[in-house]
Design a protein around this motif. Structure first.
Motif, short mmCIF file in Angstrom:
data_model
loop_
_atom_site.label_atom_id
_atom_site.label_comp_id
_atom_site.label_asym_id
_atom_site.label_seq_id
_atom_site.Cartn_x
_atom_site.Cartn_y
_atom_site.Cartn_z
N VAL A 408 0.84 -1.20 0.00
CA VAL A 408 0.00 0.00 0.00
C VAL A 408 0.88 1.26 0.00
CG1 VAL A 408 -1.71 1.31 1.32
CG2 VAL A 408 -1.97 -1.17 1.05
N MET A 409 1.97 1.22 0.77
CA MET A 409 2.89 2.37 0.79
C MET A 409 3.50 2.60 -0.60
SD MET A 409 2.78 3.88 3.71
CE MET A 409 4.21 4.95 3.81
N GLU A 410 3.76 1.52 -1.32
CA GLU A 410 4.31 1.64 -2.68
C GLU A 410 3.37 2.44 -3.57
OE1 GLU A 410 6.86 1.72 -5.55
OE2 GLU A 410 7.39 0.86 -3.61
N SER A 411 2.06 2.17 -3.44
CA SER A 411 1.06 2.93 -4.22
C SER A 411 1.07 4.40 -3.82
CB SER A 411 -0.34 2.36 -3.99
OG SER A 411 -0.45 1.08 -4.54
N ILE A 412 1.22 4.65 -2.52
CA ILE A 412 1.25 6.04 -2.03
C ILE A 412 2.48 6.77 -2.58
CG2 ILE A 412 1.53 7.47 0.05
CD1 ILE A 412 -0.21 5.32 1.52
N TYR A 413 3.63 6.07 -2.60
CA TYR A 413 4.86 6.68 -3.13
C TYR A 413 4.68 7.10 -4.58
CZ TYR A 413 7.31 4.65 0.93
OH TYR A 413 7.71 4.32 2.19
N VAL A 414 3.90 6.33 -5.32
CA VAL A 414 3.74 6.61 -6.75
C VAL A 414 2.61 7.60 -7.02
CG1 VAL A 414 3.20 5.56 -9.00
CG2 VAL A 414 4.71 4.37 -7.40
N LYS A 415 1.48 7.45 -6.31
CA LYS A 415 0.28 8.21 -6.69
C LYS A 415 -0.24 9.19 -5.63
CE LYS A 415 -0.99 6.59 -10.84
NZ LYS A 415 -2.17 5.74 -11.00
N GLY A 416 0.29 9.17 -4.42
CA GLY A 416 -0.27 10.00 -3.35
C GLY A 416 -0.22 11.49 -3.64
#
Length: 561
Positions: A408-416
């Motif tokens: 989930v953090m990986e998604s935040i790093y990319v799209k947050g």
């Protein structure tokens, strides 16, 4: 016939005030901080500043939840500060566009405070209230920020609709009194000298009567519902009325942020003969690297999808309406991290993306920090993030759903959204020169290498390249008004196109990859080069313009006939 207009020829700079420049050391950017940096923006060549909300707000959604439309948020300063900002901008021949947020207000707005008191309160119908259905919400719509789009209120035993946070109740545009209040407020700002509005999620204001359940074949608790409020049944009627009562009375710029809008609807919104708006922000190209499960479901961008999307809008609106050009803003990740390479090719890929965008037809929007190549950030802990959308999603997926936190953090790093909201990097001093205090959101640790002071002094920087791009636009009408034509639609690495206007042509060739690739101009494209207008690597001459090798993330623009 080409209809010329100042807002077509302008370059807009978006300021997210909380993160731009803090003048008083409280860790929050403010209006006086913006005044301090106007010369920096003037030097860049900016014509128009779009200021994200500075109105009074409890800040549940960083100012997009407004409790008083005619007051300034204390953290940002006073109305006198704002008036000084406007005066200083106008002295520099720059215009100011304010954010208009009227799909919803804050639940702390006096209208809503009254509305919730009783069912027969005069303000009741300023918002969308419904009784529950079978002990549950009035329908199954999901909020944009996760969970139900309805909030129960004990006082009157009914629910109110909020397409965003539960502290952002939707205004009821079916109510003519509400509409008149909004128009009155708009005129108040325009009479103070504002030069236009960027209208937040403005195509959500017309909801389908009856507010039916959204189709739900998978039996989810809550589902989108967008087909019942995006470009709703009365939307064009509302815009025509707004134009007649307010917009047509002033020489201003208007742009509507419109998630889910398609080209056909956008033509209606932006066709001058219909007298609605001048441009829309559409998001089609912002969803191309999202999987089937939406924004947080990451997938690599296929350049051919980007070509198809951009070309559809370039050709669809040509001669009818007008495009807004952007690759990032306060709601999107940093463009060099998303579409370029923010490591070894950060500078050249940022220049390539700027070239690609500024040579298209439409009004370009530069988001703060884009001009120095600011990048996405990776904070160690979810505790370091502040954005309501990120925090709600993390809670839903990890805390309640048991998902893998690292994934989930990986998604935040990319799209947050906080990627775009880290404080502006002014110099290499503490907190990147943004504040002498504790910044409201952590600074990106790369500020010693990536900052405005360094960029302004370096003749080969992204900032200096953007100055060139903006200057070219002011001296070559073809960049503003020329007709677009895509070439090499199937190439997976090269995005190339031509622009044509009054006997002149441009050839724009960009490499979206870190590999060397060969470019060949198709035989059926009539073009004879006269000069290299701009390039992000040295180009020896114009002799080889029909066939050459592009270096990683190279961009070239040839002018000819």
């Amino acid at each position: 016939m080409t209809h010329k207009a100042w807002w077509k020829e302008s370059v807009v700079y978006q300021i997210y005030p909380r993160s731009f420049n803090d003048s008083n050391g409280d860790g929050v950017g403010d209006i006086k901080g913006i005044i301090e940096k106007l010369d920096y923006l003037k030097n860049l060549g900016i014509d128009v500043i779009w200021l994200s909300p500075v109105y009074q707000s409890p800040n549940d959604d960083n100012g997009y939840d407004i409790s008083d439309y005619q007051a300034i948020m204390d953290e940002f300063g006073t109305m006198e500060d704002w008036e000084e900002l406007l005066a200083q901008m106008h002295q520099r021949d720059m215009k100011l566009i304010m954010d208009l947020v009227v799909n919803h207000s804050s639940d702390e707005h006096k209208w809503f405070q009254e509305s919730r008191k009783s069912k027969d309160n005069p303000y009741r119908d300023y918002y969308i209230w419904r009784p529950g259905k079978d002990g549950k919400e009035p329908n199954n719509w999901e909020s944009t920020f996760s969970g139900s789009a309805w909030q129960y209120d004990e006082t009157t035993d009914e629910y109110f609709l909020h397409l965003f946070s539960k502290k952002q109740p939707d205004l009821n545009w079916e109510n003519p009194k509400l509409r008149q209040e909004v128009y009155k407020m708009m005129k108040w700002w325009l009479d103070k000298g504002v030069d236009g509005f960027r209208m937040d999620v403005i195509n959500f204001i017309s909801k389908v009567p009856g507010l039916p359940d959204a189709p739900n074949p998978e039996g989810k608790k809550y589902v989108g519902g967008g087909q019942y409020f995006i470009d709703g049944p009365r939307i064009h009627e509302f815009f025509a009325e707004m134009n007649q009562e307010v917009l047509s009375q002033y020489d201003i710029m208007t742009v509507g942020e419109m998630p889910g809008v398609n080209v056909e609807e956008a033509k209606k919104y932006t066709n001058p003969e219909r007298k609605e708006l001048q441009m829309v922000f559409q998001f089609e190209h912002m969803d191309l690297d999202s999987g089937a499960n939406g924004k947080w479901d990451l997938k690599p961008l296929d350049l051919r999808d980007l070509k198809e999307s951009i070309s559809r809008w370039q050709t669809g609106l040509h001669g009818v309406g007008w495009n807004s050009l952007y690759l990032n803003n306060h709601d999107q990740p940093r463009m060099v991290s998303r579409f370029g390479n923010d490591k070894e090719y950060r500078v050249v890929s940022a220049k390539m993306l700027g070239t690609f965008l500024h040579m298209l037809q439409g009004t370009p929007y530069v988001y703060q920090g884009e001009e120095i190549g600011m990048t996405n950030v990776q904070f160690d802990s979810i505790e370091d993030y502040k954005d309501i959308e990120i925090l709600n999603m993390y809670k839903e997926k990890v805390v309640e759903g048991g998902a893998d936190p690292a994934k989930v953090m990986e998604s935040i790093y990319v799209k947050g959204r906080d990627n775009a909201r880290t404080p502006f990097q002014w110099d290499s001093s503490d907190n990147a020169g943004f504040t002498t205090g504790e910044p409201w959101l952590k600074v990106n640790p790369n500020f010693k290498e990536v900052n405005a002071e360094q960029a302004v002094l370096d003749e080969d920087s992204i900032y200096q390249y953007y100055r060139q791009l903006i200057q070219l636009r002011k001296t070559h009408p073809i960049i503003v008004y020329g007709e677009y034509q895509l070439i090499l639609p199937e190439d997976k690495q090269i995005y190339a196109y031509t622009r044509s206007f009054e006997g002149e042509k441009l050839l724009v060739v960009t490499n979206f990859s870190e590999e060397q690739v060969s470019f060949e101009l198709p035989n059926d494209v009539a073009f004879d080069a006269k000069e290299v207008l701009i390039s992000n690597y040295p180009v020896s001459g114009i002799d080889d313009f029909r066939a050459f090798t592009l270096k990683p993330y190279e961009a070239r623009v040839y002018k000819g006939v």
